[in-house]
Structures are given as C-alpha cells and as structure tokens.
Design an enzyme around this catalytic site. Structure first.
Site, short mmCIF file in Angstrom:
data_model
loop_
_atom_site.label_atom_id
_atom_site.label_comp_id
_atom_site.label_asym_id
_atom_site.label_seq_id
_atom_site.Cartn_x
_atom_site.Cartn_y
_atom_site.Cartn_z
N GLY A 16 0.79 -1.23 0.00
CA GLY A 16 0.00 0.00 0.00
C GLY A 16 0.82 1.27 0.00
O GLY A 16 2.05 1.25 0.03
N VAL A 18 1.26 5.02 1.99
CA VAL A 18 0.97 5.61 3.30
C VAL A 18 1.00 7.14 3.18
O VAL A 18 1.95 7.71 2.63
CB VAL A 18 1.98 5.13 4.37
CG1 VAL A 18 1.62 5.69 5.74
CG2 VAL A 18 2.02 3.61 4.41
N LYS A 33 -2.89 4.24 5.66
CA LYS A 33 -2.35 3.26 4.72
C LYS A 33 -3.49 2.79 3.82
O LYS A 33 -4.45 2.19 4.30
CB LYS A 33 -1.74 2.09 5.49
CG LYS A 33 -1.11 1.04 4.62
CD LYS A 33 -0.26 0.13 5.50
CE LYS A 33 0.24 -1.08 4.81
NZ LYS A 33 1.08 -1.90 5.69
N ASP A 125 8.73 -9.92 9.32
CA ASP A 125 9.32 -8.98 8.35
C ASP A 125 9.91 -7.78 9.09
O ASP A 125 9.75 -6.64 8.67
CB ASP A 125 8.24 -8.54 7.36
CG ASP A 125 8.84 -7.86 6.13
OD1 ASP A 125 10.03 -8.12 5.83
OD2 ASP A 125 8.14 -7.07 5.47
#
Ligand code: ATP
Length: 354
Positions: A16, A18, A33, A125
């Site tokens: 996405g 932001v 987002k 992540d």
C-alpha cells in the site's frame, strides 16, 4: 474518508501507500495506509492479517491502529502518525548511534516483540523500515506479514527484504517461529553500531553466503537440523571459518557483542526469546514497562467496517465492560493486559455477531 485531509505521501510498500493526514474534526495527525488489494466484505477486512494482529497487539511499542475504513471496496488503515521509520531516521542523522541510544531503541523493540510473541504472533518482516520512531519512542509497524504461531505451515517465502531474514527461512524450513524475529533483531542491532546492514546480499543465496562469512559454516554441533534442511534442497554451505563480532563491531561493548552473537545463532532454539533478551546484562538498568494497556487505547474505533447495528451492540458492550472495569481498578487507569476483558473481547471482534 472525508473527515481526513491528506497532507503528503510518507511511505510506499508492497501492499500500500501511506499518507500523512489530519483529522479535520480533531486536528490530530494520522498515517493512512491505503491497501492496494480490494476488500469486498467486512469479514474480509477483519480477517486481514495486519488487522487481526494489530487488534491483539495493544502495546506502547507497537504502532496503534486507530480506525479501519472501507470505501468503494478500498481499505484504509488509520494509524497513529510517527515521525519516520528507523531507516530514514538513521540516514538523516548521518552519524553513528551511541551505545546508550542503541540500548534505548533495542529495549523498546524487544518490549514490543515480547508482547507480540506472548500474544501468539510473530512479525516475520522485521527491518528498520518497519520500526517507526518519534522522539525517543520506537514502535513496531507493518504487521502485514505477521502470523499466528500456531498457524499452519508451510509458510510462504515471498520475501520483501532479505537482509534480516533468518537462515531457516532461506533453507525453506517447513516450520519456523518467533525466533526469526530474534534473528532480525540481532541483525538490526549490529547495523545500528555501524550504519551498514550486516548481511547485505542481492539474492537469497548471496545473503546466505554473507551469513556464512560472518558466522562460519554451520556444523553438526552448531546447527544439526540446518544441515538436514540444506540437504533437502541440495544447498551447499560455503566454507568459512567465521569472524568475531567484536572485530566486526569494534565500538560495541562486550555485553552488546554477546547479545548480538546469541541472537544471530545458527540454531533457532539457541536464540534468546524477547523476554530473555530484555533480561540480558546489556539492558541492566533499563526500566521495563509493565504489561499494561490504557483503557482508552483499547476502545479505539476499530470496527468501522462492520455493519452499524453490530458496531452499536459492540460499543455498548465495550462501554459496559469499561465501566465495570474502571470501578474494579479503583482510581487507576491502567490494568494488566492479560486480565483486560476488553482486550479479550477484541481478540474476537465478531463475538456480537453470534
Ligand atoms: N504510522 C506511521 N507513521 C509514520 N510513517 C509510517 C507509518 N506507517 C507507515 N509509515 C511509512 O510508510 C512506509 C511503508 O509502510 P508499510 O511498511 O506499512 O507499508 P507496506 O506496503 O506494508 O510495506 P512492505 O513492502 O514493507 O510490506 C514505512 O516504511 C514508513 O516509512
């Protein structure tokens, strides 16, 4: 979305865009987002991994999801707005962090991780771009890859940034857990001492090569199951004797070196947990925040994408719970997260749909 005025784009990732924006009614700054993927039902939204994991992750060191808005099948996640991410922060500073600064940053990262792991999720992540900073505060963000520890393997390997990924991920381990976050934390702490990523490779095998160069080729005694994993995918570890972390990180104290070395253990089960890391001598003297949540934090409007009738039922219940809880805590605004009925409710947002 008309209540928000967009100010500027502040980030862009695989999932996405932001934006920094302002709530026109309150003047509050937020980060919005906008997800690339379309979401057609409220259930779709609530099942989203990032949403599920953020709902459970109410902690001062995890970025707060304030609201979810679905408009024309587009999903907007409204977060508290932080100044910038740790990567941009490091680049902008143009000087090395002192050990005290590193200790302060890392202590908060481990507090966030300890909470997330305790709630049964791991991030998968973790990287400097996913650590947001404002003043002296650090918050873990982007839980889009987070998964439940008891989720079903095999996990996918669609990596975004490889430099912080643990060796078992590269070797296609059918099962891995929160120790991948501990590996990433080790790589991030080492990077904070030099401003250079420790395992900066251009591909999975290049990163593995760099890991072997630093840690030395694994052996039966350092990572027995890793040798099996490598055999399964016909991977041959390059031959290296390894380097001492104290030579790689000359400005780091022996406590810091010791913590980094344990986090970057070949064998996942030899890496400390986030809770154990917080007790490491490197952090002696640091004040550990108790596992508390603010009542008002838990009552954030996370259910905007759920049909109105259910929202009202749920908000009424939340209010009732809040009142009874407030009377229990007699004057104190803080409660133990594990005992917080609101928090428990938020784990199952559809409880009132039944
Ligand atoms: N709450 C926030 N406050 C300030 N900046 C933010 C916030 N959330 C995200 N950002 C900025 O936007 C960037 C991208 O956000 P995020 O990582 O959530 O997107 P993504 O599409 O999931 O990325 P990725 O490809 O890493 O999965 C971050 O690296 C950060 O710089």
């Amino acid at each position: 979305m008309e209540k928000y005025e967009r100010i500027m784009e502040i980030g862009r990732g695989a999932y996405g865009v932001v934006w920094k924006a302002m709530n026109k009614q309150t003047g509050e700054l937020v980060a919005i987002k906008k997800l690339i993927q379309e979401y057609h039902t409220a259930e779709d939204c609530m099942n989203l991994r990032e949403v599920k994991s953020l709902i459970m992750a109410n902690h001062p060191n995890i970025v707060k999801l304030k609201e979810i808005i679905r408009e024309n099948n587009t999903l907007f996640l409204i977060f508290e707005c932080m100044e910038c991410d740790l990567y941009k922060f490091t680049v902008a500073r143009m000087k090395l962090f002192s050990e005290t600064e590193i200790r302060n940053l890392c202590f908060q990262i481990f507090q966030g991780l300890a909470h997330m792991h305790h709630k049964g999720y791991f991030h998968r992540d973790l990287k400097p771009e996913n650590l947001l900073v404002s003043n002296n505060l650090v918050k873990i963000s982007d839980l889009g890859m987070a998964r439940e520890m008891n989720g079903k393997p095999p996990y996918t390997h669609n990596v975004t940034t490889l430099w912080y990924h643990a060796p078992e991920v590269f070797l296609r381990a059918p099962y891995y857990n929160s120790s991948v976050d501990m590996w990433a934390a080790g790589a991030i702490i080492a990077e904070l001492f030099t401003n250079q990523p420790l395992f900066q490779g251009s591909s999975e095998s290049d990163v593995m090569y760099k890991i072997c160069r630093v840690l030395g080729t694994p052996t039966e005694s350092t990572w027995f199951s890793g040798l099996d994993l490598a055999r399964n995918i016909c991977y041959r570890f390059p031959d290296f004797p390894g380097v001492r972390f104290s030579e790689l990180l000359p400005t780091a104290s022996s406590d810091a070196v010791n913590l980094i070395a344990s986090l970057l253990s070949w064998c996942p089960c030899e890496r400390p947990t986030a809770m154990q890391a917080l007790q490491h001598p490197f952090f002696h003297g640091c004040y550990r925040m108790p596992p508390t949540v603010r009542l008002e934090d838990t009552c954030c409007n996370i259910l905007n994408s759920v049909p109105l009738v259910f929202r009202i039922a749920r908000q009424r219940e939340l209010l009732k719970e809040t009142r009874s809880l407030r009377s229990c805590v007699s004057g104190s605004e803080r409660v133990d997260a594990s005992e917080d009925p609101i928090h428990k409710l938020l784990l199952n947002p559809f409880v009132f749909l039944k």
